[in-house]
Design a protein around this motif. Structure first.
Motif, PDB file in Angstrom:
ATOM      1  N   MET A 132       4.132 -17.085 -46.949  1.00  0.00           N
ATOM      2  CA  MET A 132       3.307 -15.912 -47.271  1.00  0.00           C
ATOM      3  C   MET A 132       2.748 -15.262 -46.009  1.00  0.00           C
ATOM      4  N   GLY A 133       3.556 -15.222 -44.946  1.00  0.00           N
ATOM      5  CA  GLY A 133       3.107 -14.608 -43.711  1.00  0.00           C
ATOM      6  C   GLY A 133       3.004 -13.103 -43.831  1.00  0.00           C
ATOM      7  N   LEU A 134       2.316 -12.488 -42.887  1.00  0.00           N
ATOM      8  CA  LEU A 134       2.086 -11.046 -42.934  1.00  0.00           C
ATOM      9  C   LEU A 134       3.387 -10.257 -42.978  1.00  0.00           C
ATOM     10  N   THR A 135       4.418 -10.726 -42.291  1.00  0.00           N
ATOM     11  CA  THR A 135       5.681  -9.990 -42.208  1.00  0.00           C
ATOM     12  C   THR A 135       6.744 -10.511 -43.167  1.00  0.00           C
ATOM     13  N   SER A 136       6.352 -11.402 -44.099  1.00  0.00           N
ATOM     14  CA  SER A 136       7.351 -11.979 -45.007  1.00  0.00           C
ATOM     15  C   SER A 136       7.727 -11.001 -46.116  1.00  0.00           C
ATOM     16  N   ASN A 137       8.949 -11.137 -46.613  1.00  0.00           N
ATOM     17  CA  ASN A 137       9.405 -10.305 -47.728  1.00  0.00           C
ATOM     18  C   ASN A 137       8.612 -10.591 -48.996  1.00  0.00           C
ATOM     19  N   THR A 138       8.172 -11.850 -49.156  1.00  0.00           N
ATOM     20  CA  THR A 138       7.432 -12.240 -50.360  1.00  0.00           C
ATOM     21  C   THR A 138       6.140 -11.444 -50.503  1.00  0.00           C
ATOM     22  N   VAL A 139       5.395 -11.330 -49.394  1.00  0.00           N
ATOM     23  CA  VAL A 139       4.134 -10.598 -49.416  1.00  0.00           C
ATOM     24  C   VAL A 139       4.383  -9.119 -49.716  1.00  0.00           C
ATOM     25  N   LEU A 140       5.417  -8.544 -49.103  1.00  0.00           N
ATOM     26  CA  LEU A 140       5.730  -7.133 -49.328  1.00  0.00           C
ATOM     27  C   LEU A 140       6.115  -6.882 -50.783  1.00  0.00           C
ATOM     28  N   ILE A 141       6.985  -7.728 -51.325  1.00  0.00           N
ATOM     29  CA  ILE A 141       7.415  -7.562 -52.722  1.00  0.00           C
ATOM     30  C   ILE A 141       6.233  -7.735 -53.664  1.00  0.00           C
ATOM     31  N   LEU A 142       5.361  -8.715 -53.380  1.00  0.00           N
ATOM     32  CA  LEU A 142       4.186  -8.944 -54.219  1.00  0.00           C
ATOM     33  C   LEU A 142       3.272  -7.721 -54.218  1.00  0.00           C
ATOM     34  N   ALA A 143       3.075  -7.117 -53.045  1.00  0.00           N
ATOM     35  CA  ALA A 143       2.229  -5.926 -52.945  1.00  0.00           C
ATOM     36  C   ALA A 143       2.823  -4.763 -53.742  1.00  0.00           C
ATOM     37  N   ILE A 144       4.148  -4.612 -53.695  1.00  0.00           N
ATOM     38  CA  ILE A 144       4.812  -3.543 -54.454  1.00  0.00           C
ATOM     39  C   ILE A 144       4.663  -3.780 -55.951  1.00  0.00           C
ATOM     40  N   VAL A 145       4.877  -5.030 -56.383  1.00  0.00           N
ATOM     41  CA  VAL A 145       4.755  -5.367 -57.806  1.00  0.00           C
ATOM     42  C   VAL A 145       3.339  -5.114 -58.303  1.00  0.00           C
ATOM     43  N   VAL A 146       2.335  -5.528 -57.518  1.00  0.00           N
ATOM     44  CA  VAL A 146       0.941  -5.315 -57.911  1.00  0.00           C
ATOM     45  C   VAL A 146       0.636  -3.819 -58.001  1.00  0.00           C
TER      46      VAL A 146
ATOM     47  N   PHE B 222      -1.389   1.617 -50.830  1.00  0.00           N
ATOM     48  CA  PHE B 222      -1.542   1.724 -49.375  1.00  0.00           C
ATOM     49  C   PHE B 222      -1.229   0.390 -48.696  1.00  0.00           C
ATOM     50  N   SER B 223      -1.590  -0.726 -49.341  1.00  0.00           N
ATOM     51  CA  SER B 223      -1.268  -2.044 -48.781  1.00  0.00           C
ATOM     52  C   SER B 223       0.241  -2.231 -48.683  1.00  0.00           C
ATOM     53  N   ALA B 224       0.961  -1.818 -49.737  1.00  0.00           N
ATOM     54  CA  ALA B 224       2.419  -1.952 -49.730  1.00  0.00           C
ATOM     55  C   ALA B 224       3.042  -1.104 -48.633  1.00  0.00           C
ATOM     56  N   ILE B 225       2.548   0.131 -48.489  1.00  0.00           N
ATOM     57  CA  ILE B 225       3.068   1.013 -47.437  1.00  0.00           C
ATOM     58  C   ILE B 225       2.753   0.437 -46.059  1.00  0.00           C
ATOM     59  N   GLY B 226       1.524  -0.062 -45.883  1.00  0.00           N
ATOM     60  CA  GLY B 226       1.138  -0.644 -44.600  1.00  0.00           C
ATOM     61  C   GLY B 226       1.948  -1.874 -44.256  1.00  0.00           C
ATOM     62  N   LEU B 227       2.180  -2.737 -45.251  1.00  0.00           N
ATOM     63  CA  LEU B 227       2.986  -3.938 -45.008  1.00  0.00           C
ATOM     64  C   LEU B 227       4.422  -3.574 -44.648  1.00  0.00           C
ATOM     65  N   ALA B 228       4.978  -2.553 -45.329  1.00  0.00           N
ATOM     66  CA  ALA B 228       6.350  -2.116 -45.019  1.00  0.00           C
ATOM     67  C   ALA B 228       6.434  -1.549 -43.609  1.00  0.00           C
ATOM     68  N   ALA B 229       5.442  -0.737 -43.221  1.00  0.00           N
ATOM     69  CA  ALA B 229       5.430  -0.173 -41.863  1.00  0.00           C
ATOM     70  C   ALA B 229       5.275  -1.271 -40.825  1.00  0.00           C
ATOM     71  N   ASN B 230       4.393  -2.243 -41.099  1.00  0.00           N
ATOM     72  CA  ASN B 230       4.192  -3.328 -40.144  1.00  0.00           C
ATOM     73  C   ASN B 230       5.440  -4.200 -40.014  1.00  0.00           C
ATOM     74  N   LYS B 231       6.131  -4.416 -41.129  1.00  0.00           N
ATOM     75  CA  LYS B 231       7.362  -5.215 -41.078  1.00  0.00           C
ATOM     76  C   LYS B 231       8.426  -4.515 -40.249  1.00  0.00           C
ATOM     77  N   SER B 232       8.458  -3.188 -40.335  1.00  0.00           N
ATOM     78  CA  SER B 232       9.462  -2.425 -39.592  1.00  0.00           C
ATOM     79  C   SER B 232       9.134  -2.341 -38.115  1.00  0.00           C
TER      80      SER B 232
ATOM     81  N   LEU C  13       6.336  -4.026 -36.513  1.00  0.00           N
ATOM     82  CA  LEU C  13       5.671  -5.219 -35.974  1.00  0.00           C
ATOM     83  C   LEU C  13       4.439  -4.887 -35.133  1.00  0.00           C
ATOM     84  N   PHE C  14       3.511  -4.116 -35.698  1.00  0.00           N
ATOM     85  CA  PHE C  14       2.241  -3.881 -35.020  1.00  0.00           C
ATOM     86  C   PHE C  14       1.444  -5.181 -34.928  1.00  0.00           C
ATOM     87  N   TYR C  15       1.508  -5.988 -35.999  1.00  0.00           N
ATOM     88  CA  TYR C  15       0.806  -7.276 -36.038  1.00  0.00           C
ATOM     89  C   TYR C  15       1.788  -8.349 -36.490  1.00  0.00           C
ATOM     90  N   GLY C  16       1.717  -9.506 -35.856  1.00  0.00           N
ATOM     91  CA  GLY C  16       2.675 -10.567 -36.156  1.00  0.00           C
ATOM     92  C   GLY C  16       2.195 -11.572 -37.181  1.00  0.00           C
TER      93      GLY C  16
END
Length: 369
Positions: A1-15, A53-63, A65-68
């Motif tokens: 469940m890291g900041l850049t993991s796909n799981t966190v991004l998908i969870l944010a989109i689903v929520v 906004f969380s989902a968009i932010g997580l997607a931008a960060n994953k692309s 890598l502003f924060y690891g």
């Protein structure tokens, strides 16, 4: 469940989607003017917007890598780095840590290669910069113990970090897979950011009475590489790669130092140093220095040496397409030029990930051990 993991991004989109659906479904029931109805509407709207906004932010960060990590995001990453000398260190390059690729058997360097976290000091420029060095598995295998390897310097854009080249643009993993499949020869990658005097954007220029950045990348760094690793000292042994600001630096340094670099690849490169608050006064009124920083001007006056260039752009989405075509026309034999022109693609990681695999194959065909 890291900041850049796909799981966190998908969870944010689903929520986010679930909250949006709940808002639509419950809105008629909350249409009254009672405090409960008003509070419910406000709560649903805020929760939905926060999730989106969380989902968009997580997607931008994953692309990008502003924060690891979560700790990095919340400013909790305060532990000081430790300096550990290893056998591959030299007077110019100090190894401070080692990493391995996430591949089967990757903990063994002769199987998965090795990523060295390093600090590099320039003898002439007196600049010290952090970076990473990718050593392919063959570097550690007995049958290659007396063999040299080609090397390429790889630069990010401004204000990127060298870690982006590993996690965001996947240089070591891409090089590993392509060499394993026989598409390219094993190659050492020396990965840095062009920002050697943060936060200033020095644009790989020797600034009067300031950081001597061109000297660091054009003279000190190649010398440090050949003194530390099994890399030859001829132009055909070394390349220069970069995206955005790093691409500008790669092309410019290769034009200025044809006896050091046999090939250069500029991904989404621009061709003239900007003048803005991040750069400050780069040239101090020196018109000769300003012209030297102009890639097209320098290319016109370049010593013919058989240097190979690769430039990339896109028909839609990249602002450098016009100057890229000028650069292609400006290359004169025996120098050679190739290009990757996409139908569309912006100035971003997704575009560069489409260009890096064929670019590495091209580079592998231009430099050798």
């Amino acid at each position: 469940m890291g900041l850049t993991s796909n799981t966190v991004l998908i969870l944010a989109i689903v929520v986010g989607v679930a909250l949006f659906a709940a808002t639509v479904w419950l809105w008629p029931k909350l249409s009254g003017r009672t405090w409960r109805a008003v509070t419910g509407r406000v709560g649903l709207l805020l929760a939905t917007q926060l999730a989106l906004f969380s989902a968009i932010g997580l997607a931008a960060n994953k692309s990008f890598l502003f924060y690891g990590s979560w700790a990095d995001l919340f400013g909790q990453q305060t532990e000081m780095g430790k300096v550990v000398d290893h056998s591959m260190s030299s007077k110019d390059i100090k190894v401070v840590d080692k990493q391995h690729l996430d591949v089967p058997g990757g903990t063994k360097p002769q199987v998965g290669g090795q990523i060295l976290k390093v600090a590099i000091t320039g003898q002439k420029s007196k600049i010290t910069s952090p970076g990473y060095v990718w050593l392919p598995p063959e570097y550690f295998q007995p049958q290659y113990k007396d063999k040299n390897f080609p090397a390429s310097i790889v630069l990010t854009g401004y204000p990127g970090t060298a870690e982006n080249l590993i996690k965001g643009l996947n240089y070591p993993m891409t090089a590993f897979k392509q060499a394993k499949s026989g598409k390219m020869k094993p190659m050492i990658l020396v990965m840095l950011r062009p920002t050697v005097a943060p936060p200033r954007d020095t644009e790989c220029v020797d600034i009067p009475n300031g950081p001597q950045t061109e000297t660091f990348f054009g003279v000190d760094l190649p010398q440090a590489i050949t003194d530390t690793f099994r890399v030859g000292k001829k132009p055909e042994n070394m390349g220069f790669i970069g995206n955005s600001t790093g691409g500008y630096c790669a092309l410019k340094i290769a034009v200025h130092y044809p006896r050091t670099f046999g090939a250069a690849a500029g991904l989404s490169a621009y061709y003239e140093a900007p003048d803005d608050p991040t750069t400050g006064n780069l040239f101090m009124g020196d018109d000769k220095l300003k012209k030297r920083a102009d890639v097209l001007y320098s290319l016109e006056r370049k010593e013919p040496a058989g240097t190979s260039f690769l430039v990339t752009s896109s028909e839609q989405g990249e602002p450098n397409i016009g100057d890229t075509r000028k650069f292609i026309k400006g290359v004169k034999g025996p120098d050679r030029v190739s290009s990757i022109i996409l139908p569309s693609g912006g100035h971003n990681f997704n575009t560069w990930r489409r260009e890096i695999p064929p670019m590495l194959v091209w580079m592998s065909g231009r430099i050798h051990a």
